[in-house]
Every structure is written in C-alpha cells, then in structure tokens.
Design a protein around this motif. Structure first.
Motif, short mmCIF file in Angstrom:
data_model
loop_
_atom_site.label_atom_id
_atom_site.label_comp_id
_atom_site.label_asym_id
_atom_site.label_seq_id
_atom_site.Cartn_x
_atom_site.Cartn_y
_atom_site.Cartn_z
N GLY A 1 0.99 -1.39 0.11
CA GLY A 1 -0.11 -0.12 0.10
C GLY A 1 1.35 1.12 -0.18
O GLY A 1 2.16 1.21 0.18
N ARG B 1 1.43 7.18 2.80
CA ARG B 1 0.63 8.20 2.82
C ARG B 1 -0.68 8.21 2.46
O ARG B 1 -1.04 9.22 1.91
CB ARG B 1 2.08 8.81 2.46
CG ARG B 1 2.80 9.35 3.25
CD ARG B 1 3.44 10.39 4.45
NE ARG B 1 4.40 10.30 4.27
CZ ARG B 1 5.17 11.57 4.71
NH1 ARG B 1 4.84 12.38 4.56
NH2 ARG B 1 6.59 11.68 5.37
N LYS B 2 -0.77 7.51 1.60
CA LYS B 2 -2.35 6.94 0.74
C LYS B 2 -2.41 8.38 0.05
O LYS B 2 -3.09 8.95 -0.06
CB LYS B 2 -3.82 7.38 2.31
CG LYS B 2 -3.79 6.87 3.67
CD LYS B 2 -4.64 6.91 3.94
CE LYS B 2 -4.71 5.57 5.95
NZ LYS B 2 -4.34 4.15 5.11
N GLY C 1 -5.34 0.54 -0.49
CA GLY C 1 -5.65 2.25 0.45
C GLY C 1 -5.49 3.94 0.23
O GLY C 1 -4.97 4.34 0.82
N VAL C 2 -5.25 3.95 -1.15
CA VAL C 2 -4.85 5.49 -1.42
C VAL C 2 -6.42 6.22 -1.23
O VAL C 2 -7.21 5.89 -1.45
CB VAL C 2 -4.50 5.59 -2.66
CG1 VAL C 2 -4.69 6.96 -3.38
CG2 VAL C 2 -3.16 5.52 -3.40
N ARG C 3 -6.36 7.63 -0.34
CA ARG C 3 -7.14 8.40 -0.26
C ARG C 3 -7.13 10.21 -0.99
O ARG C 3 -7.68 10.86 -1.05
CB ARG C 3 -7.20 8.26 1.05
CG ARG C 3 -7.87 7.02 1.14
CD ARG C 3 -9.70 7.61 0.99
NE ARG C 3 -10.38 5.83 1.25
CZ ARG C 3 -9.78 4.50 0.41
NH1 ARG C 3 -9.93 4.44 -0.90
NH2 ARG C 3 -10.92 3.21 0.67
#
Ligand SMILES: [Zn+2]
Length: 144
Positions: free
Chosen positions: A4, A7-8, A58-60
């Motif tokens: 992942g 740091r998203k 998990g990227v936002r």
C-alpha cells in the motif's frame, strides 16, 4: 515494505525525466503510488491505475502534477500528431496524444475526469488536486 501507499497518496505526473515524483513532495519509497504518462493526462489507463490504487492499495488522496516546459503543452496538437506521423515514416497517428494548448484547461479537464469516474465516488471521501511542478526551481504549487 507493504504494497500500500503509506501516505495514502497517488501522484499522477508526466514521464519527463527531469521530474522526481517522490522527491518533489519530500516523500520516500513506499509513501505513494506513482502513475506516469506523457503530460500527466487522466485518460482511461491512468484512471485504471487510480481505481486500483484507491480500492486495493489504500489511496485516499490524488495529486495530478503537470509541469513547466512540458513537451505536451503544444499550441497546435495537430502539428504534434503530424510530427509523430512523419517520424513513423508517414504512418497516420490515430492515437489521441493528449497534448494541450492551455495548461490550466488541461488540468481542469484531468481533475474533472477523476471527479466523473463512477468508480471513484465522492462518497469515498477521496481528495484530489491539481499541481504545477517547476522544472526550473523544483517548487510544486497547488493550482486547483
Ligand atoms: Zn511533460
């Protein structure tokens, strides 16, 4: 190191060899997903990567980073296609190259494509923004 993005964050930027996508934000390997193409354009393949980054890794937050002196900033996209065709010994260029005469308009279009992507709904709370990296100074500025 987990797969992942610590740091998203996903960074979509140009393939220009003067750009260090992690370094421009002071990041380390493992911090962010990096997606690159000519001009940092949001076409289907970039969206495919962003969708995978959001839903599986998990990227936002998404940063679309255009840059100064980009070869894709071309006031005459047809001339660029003609240049490619000439280099290919006259084979017509059926590919939309993604060059743009107006950098701000291109950045707005790219962010709108992210916002309009059904697989990246606003309900997920994904943040995204448009940035400009100066190859002259190394400074990144948020534009949108
Ligand atoms: Zn470029």
């Amino acid at each position: 190191m987990p797969p992942g993005a610590a740091r998203k964050l996903a960074i979509l930027t140009c393939m220009d060899s003067r750009i260090d996508p992690l370094g421009m934000f002071g990041l380390e390997p493992g911090d962010a997903k990096i997606i690159r193409n000519a001009g940092a354009r949001v076409y289907d393949d970039a969206l495919r990567s962003l969708v995978m980054a959001v839903h599986l890794l998990g990227v936002r937050r998404i940063a679309v980073v255009h840059h100064t002196q980009c070869a894709m900033h071309n006031p005459d996209p047809e001339a660029l296609a003609a240049q490619v065709s000439a280099s290919a010994n006259g084979v017509p260029c059926p590919i939309e190259l993604g060059s743009f005469p107006d950098p701000m308009s291109a950045l707005r279009t790219d962010l709108a494509r992210i916002g309009d992507c059904a697989l990246l709904p606003a309900s997920l709370g994904i943040e995204y923004g448009g940035f400009l990296y100066s190859v002259e100074t190394g400074v990144v500025t948020r534009l949108l």
